[in-house]
Design a protein around this motif. Structure first.
Motif, PDB file in Angstrom:
ATOM      1  N   THR A  87       0.887  -1.100  -0.008  1.00 47.93           N
ATOM      2  CA  THR A  87       0.084  -0.007   0.070  1.00 47.93           C
ATOM      3  C   THR A  87       0.871   1.366  -0.092  1.00 47.93           C
ATOM      4  O   THR A  87       0.554   2.378  -0.716  1.00 47.93           O
ATOM      5  N   THR A  88       1.990   1.236   0.557  1.00 45.84           N
ATOM      6  CA  THR A  88       2.927   2.401   0.535  1.00 45.84           C
ATOM      7  C   THR A  88       3.539   2.506  -0.978  1.00 45.84           C
ATOM      8  O   THR A  88       3.460   3.783  -1.439  1.00 45.84           O
ATOM      9  N   GLN A  90       1.722   1.681  -3.564  1.00 43.32           N
ATOM     10  CA  GLN A  90       0.363   2.189  -4.369  1.00 43.32           C
ATOM     11  C   GLN A  90      -0.097   3.783  -4.109  1.00 43.32           C
ATOM     12  O   GLN A  90      -0.294   4.490  -5.008  1.00 43.32           O
ATOM     13  N   ASN A  91       0.469   4.087  -2.990  1.00 45.34           N
ATOM     14  CA  ASN A  91       0.339   5.547  -2.734  1.00 45.34           C
ATOM     15  C   ASN A  91       1.114   6.415  -3.599  1.00 45.34           C
ATOM     16  O   ASN A  91       0.791   7.433  -3.956  1.00 45.34           O
ATOM     17  N   THR A  94      -0.324   6.686  -6.935  1.00 48.28           N
ATOM     18  CA  THR A  94      -1.589   7.507  -7.139  1.00 48.28           C
ATOM     19  C   THR A  94      -0.935   8.909  -7.240  1.00 48.28           C
ATOM     20  O   THR A  94      -1.208   9.779  -7.919  1.00 48.28           O
ATOM     21  N   GLN A  95       0.171   9.325  -6.421  1.00 48.92           N
ATOM     22  CA  GLN A  95       0.667  10.309  -6.361  1.00 48.92           C
ATOM     23  C   GLN A  95       1.342  10.987  -7.590  1.00 48.92           C
ATOM     24  O   GLN A  95       1.366  12.070  -8.045  1.00 48.92           O
ATOM     25  N   ASP A 223      -7.530  -1.260   2.878  1.00 48.26           N
ATOM     26  CA  ASP A 223      -6.426  -0.053   2.416  1.00 48.26           C
ATOM     27  C   ASP A 223      -6.139  -0.561   0.910  1.00 48.26           C
ATOM     28  O   ASP A 223      -5.962   0.504   0.150  1.00 48.26           O
ATOM     29  N   GLN A 227      -6.614   1.925  -2.076  1.00 51.70           N
ATOM     30  CA  GLN A 227      -5.543   2.604  -2.790  1.00 51.70           C
ATOM     31  C   GLN A 227      -5.592   2.326  -4.242  1.00 51.70           C
ATOM     32  O   GLN A 227      -5.415   3.309  -5.134  1.00 51.70           O
ATOM     33  N   TRP A 231      -6.134   4.972  -7.183  1.00 55.27           N
ATOM     34  CA  TRP A 231      -5.321   5.280  -8.356  1.00 55.27           C
ATOM     35  C   TRP A 231      -6.530   5.632  -9.642  1.00 55.27           C
ATOM     36  O   TRP A 231      -5.926   6.366 -10.526  1.00 55.27           O
ATOM     37  N   ARG A 234      -7.657   8.994  -9.669  1.00 59.62           N
ATOM     38  CA  ARG A 234      -6.846   9.881 -10.079  1.00 59.62           C
ATOM     39  C   ARG A 234      -6.407   9.916 -11.628  1.00 59.62           C
ATOM     40  O   ARG A 234      -6.267  10.922 -12.235  1.00 59.62           O
TER      41      ARG A 234
END
Ligand code: HEM
Length: 285
Positions: A87-88, A90-91, A94-95, A223, A227, A231, A234
């Motif tokens: 998930t880190t 994935q974060n 997304t960013q 989570d 995530q 994405w 976004r």
């Protein structure tokens, strides 16, 4: 000698492993080949960002193997550690969309026709990820006829149990009441949302303190699912900003098609159970 350098700093000799030889830096840097001529400045960004996504997809798939093994061994805490890493990543994925938004629609249009009919829609690793999460929609295979390696990886994922199968197997071994027909289901098929599974999950959430291990695991999967959905949001917002109502290079309706995928969920019961928690609040209270 610069005051920043130290005596012990090594000058690699031939035959020694170096940063470049270990990481294949030269090979890596030779893989960005813009198609526009003369080269449009932003095509480099477009290529690098997609390549970076593919590398991270590879890492996520690698981590999923570990998380599945952890569940098979009954080790929820090891699986949680791995899911946290996923998930880190994935974060960041997304960013990362924001970097692409520094490209204007005009800049993109200068080279967009060059990549036609290529599209992220043809990312086999993205489909493998969906398949491994239980969204085994075979219809996607037909778009990979000319990409045998990707098609093979997708077929392998279709034939194997999905993450959900590992999860319910783990819960059954921990004593949760998972129906036998779910444990022996045809794993090559798409995961079908199940009332019985939702019942088990609801029990876990209704008394999370008593089921802390299972509860934490389900929340980690929520989570991950969230995530992935973020994405998707976004990406579709960026696509609308970039091409408006135009059709995609992959031939779809573009934004309309992508908006329809926002409904996809990997673990539907983890979401639906929430409507059963607490009691109804009477209107106006
Ligand atoms: C200017 C940038 C981008 C535009 C305009 C764009 C546009 C689109 C469009 C219109 C689609 C729908 C399929 C089609 O007809 O082509 C699509 C699908 C897709 N794109 Fe992008 N995209 C961009 C960047 C990216 C990036 C950086 C990634 C990262 C890997 C990506 C991954 C995907 C994936 C995985 C799909 C399939 C989604 C699904 O079927 O659920 N795209 N894109």
């Amino acid at each position: 000698m610069s005051s920043y350098l130290e005596e012990g700093m090594i000058t690699p000799q031939s035959g020694m492993v170096s940063y470049s030889s270990y990481l294949k830096v030269n090979e890596l840097l030779s893989l960005q080949k813009p198609l526009s001529s003369p080269v449009e400045h932003d095509e480099m960004l477009f290529i690098i960002i997609h390549q970076a996504y593919e590398l991270w997809f590879k890492q996520i798939l690698h981590e999923l193997n570990l998380a599945e093994n952890d569940l098979q061994k009954g080790n929820a805490f090891a699986a949680l550690k791995t899911l946290k890493r996923i998930t880190t990543i994935q974060n960041i994925l997304t960013q990362q969309v924001s970097i692409l938004e520094t490209m204007t629609p005009n800049d993109f249009n200068l080279f967009r026709s060059r990549l036609n009919p290529a599209s992220g829609f043809q990312s086999h690793q993205f489909r493998v990820l969906e398949f491994r999460m239980g969204l085994k929609d075979r219809v996607y295979l037909k778009f990979f006829q000319t990409m045998p390696d990707g098609k093979l990886a997708m077929e392998k994922a279709l034939a194997a149990p999905c993450f959900y199968d590992h999860l319910v197997g783990f819960l059954a071994r921990k004593g949760y009441n998972i129906p036998a027909e779910i444990l022996s289901r045809d794993v090559t098929e798409e995961w079908k949302p199940s009332q019985e599974i939702e019942d088990v999950f609801t029990t876990i959430y209704q008394n999370h303190a008593a089921h802390y291990e299972a509860y934490t695991l389900l929340e980690a999967l929520c989570d991950l699912d969230q995530q992935f959905t973020l994405w998707r949001y976004r990406h579709v917002a960026m696509v609308e900003r970039m091409i408006g109502s135009r059709i995609g290079t992959g031939g779809s309706s573009g934004v309309k098609y992508l908006a329809s995928t926002l409904q996809k969920r990997f673990f539907p019961e983890i979401w639906s159970l929430r409507g059963r928690l607490g009691s109804e609040i009477p209107y106006g209270k």
